[in-house]
Design a protein around this motif. Structure first.
Motif, PDB file in Angstrom:
ATOM      1  N   ARG A 224       0.840  -1.208   0.000  1.00 45.73           N
ATOM      2  CA  ARG A 224       0.000   0.000   0.000  1.00 45.73           C
ATOM      3  C   ARG A 224       0.871   1.252   0.000  1.00 45.73           C
ATOM      4  O   ARG A 224       0.635   2.198  -0.771  1.00 45.73           O
ATOM      5  CB  ARG A 224      -0.915  -0.013   1.221  1.00 45.73           C
ATOM      6  CG  ARG A 224      -1.680   1.289   1.448  1.00 45.73           C
ATOM      7  CD  ARG A 224      -2.573   1.208   2.684  1.00 45.73           C
ATOM      8  NE  ARG A 224      -3.116   2.507   2.995  1.00 45.73           N
ATOM      9  CZ  ARG A 224      -2.573   3.363   3.845  1.00 45.73           C
ATOM     10  NH1 ARG A 224      -1.444   3.042   4.481  1.00 45.73           N
ATOM     11  NH2 ARG A 224      -3.116   4.540   4.064  1.00 45.73           N
ATOM     12  N   ALA A 225       1.893   1.280   0.853  1.00 47.47           N
ATOM     13  CA  ALA A 225       2.775   2.446   0.926  1.00 47.47           C
ATOM     14  C   ALA A 225       3.503   2.655  -0.395  1.00 47.47           C
ATOM     15  O   ALA A 225       3.678   3.790  -0.851  1.00 47.47           O
ATOM     16  CB  ALA A 225       3.774   2.280   2.072  1.00 47.47           C
ATOM     17  N   ALA A 226       3.927   1.545  -1.025  1.00 45.67           N
ATOM     18  CA  ALA A 226       4.625   1.644  -2.300  1.00 45.67           C
ATOM     19  C   ALA A 226       3.702   2.184  -3.394  1.00 45.67           C
ATOM     20  O   ALA A 226       4.111   2.995  -4.234  1.00 45.67           O
ATOM     21  CB  ALA A 226       5.182   0.284  -2.703  1.00 45.67           C
ATOM     22  N   ALA A 227       2.456   1.726  -3.390  1.00 47.50           N
ATOM     23  CA  ALA A 227       1.500   2.238  -4.372  1.00 47.50           C
ATOM     24  C   ALA A 227       1.235   3.721  -4.151  1.00 47.50           C
ATOM     25  O   ALA A 227       1.188   4.510  -5.106  1.00 47.50           O
ATOM     26  CB  ALA A 227       0.202   1.434  -4.299  1.00 47.50           C
ATOM     27  N   LEU A 228       1.063   4.130  -2.903  1.00 48.05           N
ATOM     28  CA  LEU A 228       0.832   5.547  -2.592  1.00 48.05           C
ATOM     29  C   LEU A 228       2.033   6.404  -2.991  1.00 48.05           C
ATOM     30  O   LEU A 228       1.878   7.575  -3.378  1.00 48.05           O
ATOM     31  CB  LEU A 228       0.540   5.719  -1.105  1.00 48.05           C
ATOM     32  CG  LEU A 228      -0.848   5.287  -0.631  1.00 48.05           C
ATOM     33  CD1 LEU A 228      -0.899   5.220   0.891  1.00 48.05           C
ATOM     34  CD2 LEU A 228      -1.914   6.248  -1.155  1.00 48.05           C
ATOM     35  N   ALA A 229       3.230   5.829  -2.897  1.00 50.80           N
ATOM     36  CA  ALA A 229       4.440   6.563  -3.261  1.00 50.80           C
ATOM     37  C   ALA A 229       4.650   6.640  -4.765  1.00 50.80           C
ATOM     38  O   ALA A 229       5.617   7.267  -5.225  1.00 50.80           O
ATOM     39  CB  ALA A 229       5.657   5.913  -2.597  1.00 50.80           C
ATOM     40  N   ASN A 236      -4.390  -6.196  -4.000  1.00 53.24           N
ATOM     41  CA  ASN A 236      -4.594  -6.793  -2.686  1.00 53.24           C
ATOM     42  C   ASN A 236      -6.061  -6.633  -2.309  1.00 53.24           C
ATOM     43  O   ASN A 236      -6.861  -6.162  -3.114  1.00 53.24           O
ATOM     44  CB  ASN A 236      -3.668  -6.171  -1.635  1.00 53.24           C
ATOM     45  CG  ASN A 236      -3.198  -7.185  -0.604  1.00 53.24           C
ATOM     46  OD1 ASN A 236      -3.932  -7.545   0.302  1.00 53.24           O
ATOM     47  ND2 ASN A 236      -1.957  -7.671  -0.747  1.00 53.24           N
ATOM     48  N   ALA A 237      -6.378  -7.009  -1.080  1.00 55.60           N
ATOM     49  CA  ALA A 237      -7.765  -6.955  -0.626  1.00 55.60           C
ATOM     50  C   ALA A 237      -8.275  -5.517  -0.609  1.00 55.60           C
ATOM     51  O   ALA A 237      -7.537  -4.584  -0.258  1.00 55.60           O
ATOM     52  CB  ALA A 237      -7.871  -7.567   0.765  1.00 55.60           C
ATOM     53  N   ARG A 238      -9.538  -5.352  -0.952  1.00 57.58           N
ATOM     54  CA  ARG A 238     -10.121  -4.008  -1.009  1.00 57.58           C
ATOM     55  C   ARG A 238     -10.073  -3.307   0.341  1.00 57.58           C
ATOM     56  O   ARG A 238      -9.940  -2.082   0.408  1.00 57.58           O
ATOM     57  CB  ARG A 238     -11.557  -4.081  -1.539  1.00 57.58           C
ATOM     58  CG  ARG A 238     -12.232  -2.730  -1.675  1.00 57.58           C
ATOM     59  CD  ARG A 238     -13.570  -2.822  -2.345  1.00 57.58           C
ATOM     60  NE  ARG A 238     -13.457  -3.051  -3.780  1.00 57.58           N
ATOM     61  CZ  ARG A 238     -13.326  -2.077  -4.682  1.00 57.58           C
ATOM     62  NH1 ARG A 238     -13.290  -0.808  -4.288  1.00 57.58           N
ATOM     63  NH2 ARG A 238     -13.236  -2.358  -5.963  1.00 57.58           N
ATOM     64  N   TRP A 239     -10.184  -4.092   1.451  1.00 60.91           N
ATOM     65  CA  TRP A 239     -10.173  -3.428   2.750  1.00 60.91           C
ATOM     66  C   TRP A 239      -8.857  -2.693   3.011  1.00 60.91           C
ATOM     67  O   TRP A 239      -8.811  -1.754   3.791  1.00 60.91           O
ATOM     68  CB  TRP A 239     -10.449  -4.412   3.881  1.00 60.91           C
ATOM     69  CG  TRP A 239      -9.413  -5.487   4.091  1.00 60.91           C
ATOM     70  CD1 TRP A 239      -8.129  -5.336   4.552  1.00 60.91           C
ATOM     71  CD2 TRP A 239      -9.568  -6.891   3.845  1.00 60.91           C
ATOM     72  NE1 TRP A 239      -7.475  -6.543   4.599  1.00 60.91           N
ATOM     73  CE2 TRP A 239      -8.338  -7.524   4.191  1.00 60.91           C
ATOM     74  CE3 TRP A 239     -10.620  -7.671   3.400  1.00 60.91           C
ATOM     75  CZ2 TRP A 239      -8.144  -8.899   4.075  1.00 60.91           C
ATOM     76  CZ3 TRP A 239     -10.422  -9.040   3.296  1.00 60.91           C
ATOM     77  CH2 TRP A 239      -9.205  -9.638   3.623  1.00 60.91           C
ATOM     78  N   LEU A 240      -7.780  -3.123   2.343  1.00 64.76           N
ATOM     79  CA  LEU A 240      -6.489  -2.458   2.529  1.00 64.76           C
ATOM     80  C   LEU A 240      -6.491  -1.067   1.918  1.00 64.76           C
ATOM     81  O   LEU A 240      -5.859  -0.146   2.441  1.00 64.76           O
ATOM     82  CB  LEU A 240      -5.381  -3.311   1.900  1.00 64.76           C
ATOM     83  CG  LEU A 240      -3.956  -2.762   1.938  1.00 64.76           C
ATOM     84  CD1 LEU A 240      -3.447  -2.692   3.370  1.00 64.76           C
ATOM     85  CD2 LEU A 240      -3.018  -3.622   1.095  1.00 64.76           C
ATOM     86  N   PHE A 241      -7.208  -0.904   0.819  1.00 65.20           N
ATOM     87  CA  PHE A 241      -7.119   0.329   0.038  1.00 65.20           C
ATOM     88  C   PHE A 241      -8.366   1.212   0.134  1.00 65.20           C
ATOM     89  O   PHE A 241      -8.387   2.291  -0.463  1.00 65.20           O
ATOM     90  CB  PHE A 241      -6.906  -0.013  -1.450  1.00 65.20           C
ATOM     91  CG  PHE A 241      -5.695  -0.855  -1.742  1.00 65.20           C
ATOM     92  CD1 PHE A 241      -4.420  -0.414  -1.400  1.00 65.20           C
ATOM     93  CD2 PHE A 241      -5.823  -2.084  -2.375  1.00 65.20           C
ATOM     94  CE1 PHE A 241      -3.300  -1.189  -1.683  1.00 65.20           C
ATOM     95  CE2 PHE A 241      -4.712  -2.859  -2.673  1.00 65.20           C
ATOM     96  CZ  PHE A 241      -3.445  -2.414  -2.321  1.00 65.20           C
ATOM     97  N   GLU A 242      -9.411   0.785   0.831  1.00 64.92           N
ATOM     98  CA  GLU A 242     -10.688   1.480   0.722  1.00 64.92           C
ATOM     99  C   GLU A 242     -10.607   2.954   1.140  1.00 64.92           C
ATOM    100  O   GLU A 242     -11.214   3.814   0.492  1.00 64.92           O
ATOM    101  CB  GLU A 242     -11.777   0.749   1.512  1.00 64.92           C
ATOM    102  CG  GLU A 242     -11.502   0.556   2.982  1.00 64.92           C
ATOM    103  CD  GLU A 242     -12.609  -0.250   3.658  1.00 64.92           C
ATOM    104  OE1 GLU A 242     -13.733  -0.301   3.123  1.00 64.92           O
ATOM    105  OE2 GLU A 242     -12.353  -0.831   4.719  1.00 64.92           O
ATOM    106  N   ALA A 243      -9.846   3.264   2.194  1.00 65.95           N
ATOM    107  CA  ALA A 243      -9.739   4.665   2.616  1.00 65.95           C
ATOM    108  C   ALA A 243      -8.989   5.490   1.572  1.00 65.95           C
ATOM    109  O   ALA A 243      -9.354   6.645   1.298  1.00 65.95           O
ATOM    110  CB  ALA A 243      -9.033   4.754   3.975  1.00 65.95           C
ATOM    111  N   ASP A 244      -7.935   4.923   0.977  1.00 67.84           N
ATOM    112  CA  ASP A 244      -7.162   5.642  -0.033  1.00 67.84           C
ATOM    113  C   ASP A 244      -7.970   5.831  -1.313  1.00 67.84           C
ATOM    114  O   ASP A 244      -7.862   6.875  -1.974  1.00 67.84           O
ATOM    115  CB  ASP A 244      -5.871   4.880  -0.348  1.00 67.84           C
ATOM    116  CG  ASP A 244      -5.018   4.666   0.888  1.00 67.84           C
ATOM    117  OD1 ASP A 244      -4.758   5.644   1.603  1.00 67.84           O
ATOM    118  OD2 ASP A 244      -4.625   3.522   1.143  1.00 67.84           O
ATOM    119  N   LEU A 245      -8.788   4.857  -1.674  1.00 69.94           N
ATOM    120  CA  LEU A 245      -9.650   5.005  -2.851  1.00 69.94           C
ATOM    121  C   LEU A 245     -10.677   6.104  -2.613  1.00 69.94           C
ATOM    122  O   LEU A 245     -10.957   6.919  -3.500  1.00 69.94           O
ATOM    123  CB  LEU A 245     -10.347   3.678  -3.158  1.00 69.94           C
ATOM    124  CG  LEU A 245      -9.449   2.559  -3.698  1.00 69.94           C
ATOM    125  CD1 LEU A 245     -10.189   1.224  -3.679  1.00 69.94           C
ATOM    126  CD2 LEU A 245      -8.979   2.886  -5.111  1.00 69.94           C
TER     127      LEU A 245
END
Length: 298
Positions: A224-229, A236-245
Motif C-alpha cells: 500500500r505504501a509503495a503504491a501511494l508513493a 490486494n484486498a479491497r479493505w487495505l485500500f478502501e480509505a485511499d480510494l
C-alpha cells in the motif's frame, strides 16, 4: 467442576500441546499442578496415558483411546451446561491469529463487540501475515486468507476477500493507464511475496497475466505504501485500500477486470477439544463476517 472433569480437561490440553509445560502455560496453572492432575487421572483409570521421556511425551494406546472418548465427553458436558445456562458469562482466554490488515480494518471491531457481551473472556490476538503453527504456537484458531496449507486442519469458509488493482494518480499520469490486462506487461507491478501465484495475476475470467516489477514485499501495508508513493500498480484486498480510494490517493485500475477473489477460512487444529469460550468467539466471528458486505461470501 468436579475433579474427574477437571483432570480430563487437563489431560486433553497436555495431549494437544504434547508438552506439560506448554499445557501449563495454556491453562495458566503451575506445571506441578498439571502433572499432579494427570497423575491422579492415571491412578483413577489404572492405566498410563503418556509415554514420558526426558525430552518428549506421547500418548500410549490407552491414552489415545481415552483421548478420543474424553473429547466427546467434554463436548457433551459443555453442550449440557450451555442448555441450562445460556446467559451465563464465559471466562478464560482465547488465542487466535489473523492477518494484520484484516485484523486492523475489521476483526478488532468484531472482537470488541464480542467482549461487550462476554467481558470475562480474555483475547490474545497474534497478528501476522505469515501462517503461524496452531499447535506449536498454542493457538485456538486462525483466520486465514487464501489456500489452506495444512490438510490436517479443520477449515470452515467464513467469507471472501474481494481484491482490487490500484495505482496512484501520479504513477498513471507518468506511465499511462492500462486499458487491457495485456497492458500490464509494460508496467511496474508490485509483488506480494506471500502470494502462492507469484507473478501471475488472475483477473476475472481473463487468462492469468504474467507481470513483473522492481518492488516486492511480504507485507500488504508495504505494498500500500509503495503504491501511494507512486512506485507501481498493486493488487490486494479491497479493505487495505478502501480509505485511499475514497480519498483519491489511489485509483482503481482495470475495474472491468477485477482480480479474482480469495477465500477466508476459520481454521482449527484437528482433533482438539474446543472449549465453550473458543466456540463462542468462533461463532461470533462467523456471524460478523456474514454481515459485512465486504467480507461475506456471495
Amino acid at each position: 467442576m468436579n475433579d474427574l472433569t477437571g483432570w480430563m480437561r487437563t489431560f486433553v490440553t497436555v495431549a494437544d500441546a504434547a508438552s506439560f509445560s506448554r499445557a501449563a502455560a495454556r491453562l495458566e496453572l503451575p506445571q506441578s499442578t498439571v502433572s499432579r492432575q494427570v497423575g491422579a487421572l492415571e491412578r483413577h483409570l489404572g492405566a498410563a496415558l503418556f509415554k514420558r521421556t526426558t525430552r518428549s511425551i506421547a500418548l500410549t494406546s490407552e491414552g489415545l483411546a481415552y483421548y478420543e472418548g474424553a473429547l466427546r465427553a467434554l463436548a457433551a458436558i459443555d453442550e449440557a451446561e450451555a442448555a441450562v445456562g445460556l446467559h451465563r458469562a464465559l471466562g478464560g482466554q482465547v488465542r487466535l491469529t489473523a492477518p494484520l490488515t484484516l485484523a486492523q480494518s475489521r476483526i478488532i471491531a468484531m472482537l470488541a463487540d464480542f467482549q461487550r457481551v462476554q467481558p470475562r473472556i480474555e483475547i490474545d490476538l497474534r497478528v501476522s501475515d505469515h501462517a503461524l503453527n496452531l499447535v506449536s504456537d498454542n493457538l485456538d484458531f486462525a483466520i486465514r486468507v487464501g489456500a489452506i496449507g495444512d490438510s490436517r486442519a479443520i477449515a470452515r469458509r467464513i467469507g471472501t476477500a474481494r481484491r482490487v488493482m490500484v495505482a496512484s494518480p501520479a504513477y498513471l499520469a507518468q506511465r499511462g493507464t492500462p486499458s487491457r490486462p495485456v497492458d500490464l506487461a509494460g508496467h511496474n507491478c508490485l509483488s506480494y511475496s506471500l502470494l502462492a501465484t507469484g507473478n501471475k495475476w488472475a483477473l476475472g475470467n481473463h487468462p492469468p497475466v504474467d507481470v513483473s516489477g522492481t518492488f516486492r514485499a511480504d507485507s500488504p501495508d508495504a505494498l500500500r505504501a509503495a503504491a501511494l508513493a507512486g512506485i507501481g500498480i498493486a493488487v490486494n484486498a479491497r479493505w487495505l485500500f478502501e480509505a485511499d480510494l475514497a480519498a483519491g490517493g489511489l485509483v482503481e485500475v482495470l475495474p472491468e477486470h477485477p482480480p479474482q477473489d480469495m477465500p477466508i477460512h476459520l481454521v482449527m487444529p484437528a482433533g482438539r477439544y474446543v472449549a465453550a469460550r473458543v466456540r463462542a468467539l468462533a461463532d461470533h466471528l462467523i456471524v460478523a463476517f456474514a454481515a459485512d458486505p465486504l467480507l461475506r461470501s456471495q
